[in-house]
Design a protein around this motif. Structure first.
Motif, PDB file in Angstrom:
ATOM      1  N   GLY A  32      29.568  53.761  33.286  1.00  0.00           N
ATOM      2  CA  GLY A  32      30.903  54.263  33.592  1.00  0.00           C
ATOM      3  C   GLY A  32      31.311  55.474  32.791  1.00  0.00           C
ATOM      4  O   GLY A  32      32.311  56.127  33.122  1.00  0.00           O
ATOM      5  N   ASP A  33      30.562  55.810  31.731  1.00  0.00           N
ATOM      6  CA  ASP A  33      30.886  56.999  30.931  1.00  0.00           C
ATOM      7  C   ASP A  33      30.581  58.258  31.731  1.00  0.00           C
ATOM      8  O   ASP A  33      29.620  58.324  32.496  1.00  0.00           O
ATOM      9  CB  ASP A  33      30.079  57.017  29.634  1.00  0.00           C
ATOM     10  N   LYS A  71      34.952  64.164  40.937  1.00  0.00           N
ATOM     11  CA  LYS A  71      35.212  63.599  39.605  1.00  0.00           C
ATOM     12  C   LYS A  71      34.096  63.888  38.614  1.00  0.00           C
ATOM     13  O   LYS A  71      34.348  64.024  37.422  1.00  0.00           O
ATOM     14  CB  LYS A  71      35.435  62.085  39.717  1.00  0.00           C
ATOM     15  N   GLY A  72      32.858  63.937  39.079  1.00  0.00           N
ATOM     16  CA  GLY A  72      31.760  64.227  38.164  1.00  0.00           C
ATOM     17  C   GLY A  72      30.618  63.247  38.302  1.00  0.00           C
ATOM     18  O   GLY A  72      30.516  62.493  39.276  1.00  0.00           O
ATOM     19  N   THR A  73      29.753  63.250  37.301  1.00  0.00           N
ATOM     20  CA  THR A  73      28.574  62.388  37.275  1.00  0.00           C
ATOM     21  C   THR A  73      28.738  61.352  36.171  1.00  0.00           C
ATOM     22  O   THR A  73      29.057  61.697  35.030  1.00  0.00           O
ATOM     23  CB  THR A  73      27.301  63.213  37.032  1.00  0.00           C
ATOM     24  N   PHE A  74      28.497  60.096  36.506  1.00  0.00           N
ATOM     25  CA  PHE A  74      28.746  58.996  35.587  1.00  0.00           C
ATOM     26  C   PHE A  74      27.472  58.191  35.352  1.00  0.00           C
ATOM     27  O   PHE A  74      26.568  58.167  36.190  1.00  0.00           O
ATOM     28  CB  PHE A  74      29.830  58.069  36.143  1.00  0.00           C
ATOM     29  N   VAL A  75      27.445  57.510  34.204  1.00  0.00           N
ATOM     30  CA  VAL A  75      26.337  56.603  33.907  1.00  0.00           C
ATOM     31  C   VAL A  75      26.456  55.390  34.828  1.00  0.00           C
ATOM     32  O   VAL A  75      27.520  54.769  34.926  1.00  0.00           O
ATOM     33  CB  VAL A  75      26.362  56.150  32.431  1.00  0.00           C
ATOM     34  N   ALA A  76      25.375  55.069  35.521  1.00  0.00           N
ATOM     35  CA  ALA A  76      25.387  53.966  36.479  1.00  0.00           C
ATOM     36  C   ALA A  76      25.304  52.626  35.755  1.00  0.00           C
ATOM     37  O   ALA A  76      24.826  52.542  34.620  1.00  0.00           O
ATOM     38  CB  ALA A  76      24.231  54.106  37.455  1.00  0.00           C
ATOM     39  N   SER A  77      25.786  51.600  36.428  1.00  0.00           N
ATOM     40  CA  SER A  77      25.615  50.246  35.899  1.00  0.00           C
ATOM     41  C   SER A  77      24.138  49.905  35.875  1.00  0.00           C
ATOM     42  O   SER A  77      23.368  50.317  36.749  1.00  0.00           O
ATOM     43  CB  SER A  77      26.357  49.225  36.761  1.00  0.00           C
ATOM     44  N   ARG A  78      23.736  49.149  34.870  1.00  0.00           N
ATOM     45  CA  ARG A  78      22.332  48.775  34.751  1.00  0.00           C
ATOM     46  C   ARG A  78      21.927  47.843  35.874  1.00  0.00           C
ATOM     47  O   ARG A  78      22.627  46.887  36.194  1.00  0.00           O
ATOM     48  CB  ARG A  78      22.099  48.096  33.396  1.00  0.00           C
ATOM     49  N   THR A  79      20.810  48.129  36.494  1.00  0.00           N
ATOM     50  CA  THR A  79      20.312  47.304  37.588  1.00  0.00           C
ATOM     51  C   THR A  79      19.550  46.103  37.049  1.00  0.00           C
ATOM     52  O   THR A  79      18.697  46.239  36.184  1.00  0.00           O
ATOM     53  CB  THR A  79      19.382  48.115  38.503  1.00  0.00           C
ATOM     54  N   VAL A  80      19.881  44.935  37.567  1.00  0.00           N
ATOM     55  CA  VAL A  80      19.156  43.718  37.223  1.00  0.00           C
ATOM     56  C   VAL A  80      17.941  43.618  38.122  1.00  0.00           C
ATOM     57  O   VAL A  80      18.046  43.755  39.343  1.00  0.00           O
ATOM     58  CB  VAL A  80      20.057  42.482  37.419  1.00  0.00           C
ATOM     59  N   GLN A  81      16.785  43.401  37.543  1.00  0.00           N
ATOM     60  CA  GLN A  81      15.561  43.294  38.327  1.00  0.00           C
ATOM     61  C   GLN A  81      15.045  41.867  38.289  1.00  0.00           C
ATOM     62  O   GLN A  81      14.972  41.248  37.229  1.00  0.00           O
ATOM     63  CB  GLN A  81      14.494  44.243  37.795  1.00  0.00           C
TER      64      GLN A  81
END
Length: 248
Positions: A32-33, A71-81
């Motif tokens: 979200g950052d 709005k810009g580019t944000f850090v994505a939520s971590r994907t659970v594998q």
């Protein structure tokens, strides 16, 4: 560490910048950052706009970053594998260094649906415990589990703490081990209730699981689950069958 201008080398500048930004979004920032703007990255690393867009584009394609128009580019939520194997949600999350939490939406004794009656091979009038739960990893919603459990084989199940692993409760309190499951998976669209619980939009793509779990030959659980596609992915190992030569 202060950014420095990138130099020409055997490694293209867009690959150098990608490595820098990957470290930043996985080690320094949180989901979200907001990432620095293209212009800021151009100034900090002395590269062209094309180089910046190439590096960011690769990270977006790999699921590390997400672009939001205007709005810009944000850090994505971590994907659970998840690998296709039999394990509880809690076990899978802990194995990946994530903290699993569960919100029990309701747990009650209920007459099963026709689908559950067929799936569990229930007799007429046999009741089930109906348990619906929201599953989270590092406080991010991942799935909604809607399960039915055979009350005759698991008496008093809903009196236990179902915010933890039900499979562990079944083993500890009833001496039964979930050792086999039959499961189907397909892509579908989230309905309004599921979308609200998962924090996404109605109609968003989700993975739908339909599972029947067994202890020995006894079916104990029928569960339908909906997983956010952007936070959960499946992996599997596929082996080809060995062909034997035939003599004629």
């Amino acid at each position: 560490m202060m950014p420095v201008h990138l130099r020409d080398s055997q490694i293209p500048k867009h690959e150098q910048l990608r490595a820098i930004l990957l470290h930043r979004c996985t080690k320094e920032l949180q989901p979200g950052d907001l990432m620095p703007s293209e212009r800021k990255l151009m100034e900090d690393y002395g590269v062209s706009r094309i180089t910046v867009r190439e590096a960011i584009g690769q990270l977006v394609n790999d699921g590390h970053l997400v672009r939001v128009r205007g709005k810009g580019t944000f850090v994505a939520s971590r994907t659970v594998q998840s690998r296709l194997h039999l394990a509880s949600f809690s076990e899978e999350m802990r194995a990946q260094g994530l903290t699993p939490t569960t919100v029990v939406l309701f747990a009650r004794l209920e007459n099963p649906s026709a689908a559950t009656t067929r799936a569990l091979g229930l007799a007429d009038g046999e009741q089930t415990y109906h348990v619906k739960r929201l599953r989270l990893a590092d406080a991010e919603p991942v799935s909604v589990d809607d399960g039915w459990f055979r009350a005759a084989l698991l008496p008093g199940l809903i009196d236990h703490d179902l915010s933890k692993s039900v499979y562990e409760a079944v083993q500890i309190h009833y001496g039964l081990t979930i050792d086999r499951a039959e499961q189907t998976v397909k892509a579908t669209a989230a309905d309004s209730d599921t979308a609200t619980l998962l924090g996404t939009k109605r109609g968003a793509p989700v993975l739908y699981f339909d599972r029947v779990s067994f202890s020995g030959d006894e079916p104990l659980e029928h569960t339908e689950s909906w997983y956010r596609c952007d936070r959960y992915q499946l992996s599997m190992e596929v082996e080809g069958g060995r062909r034997t030569s035939q003599r004629r």
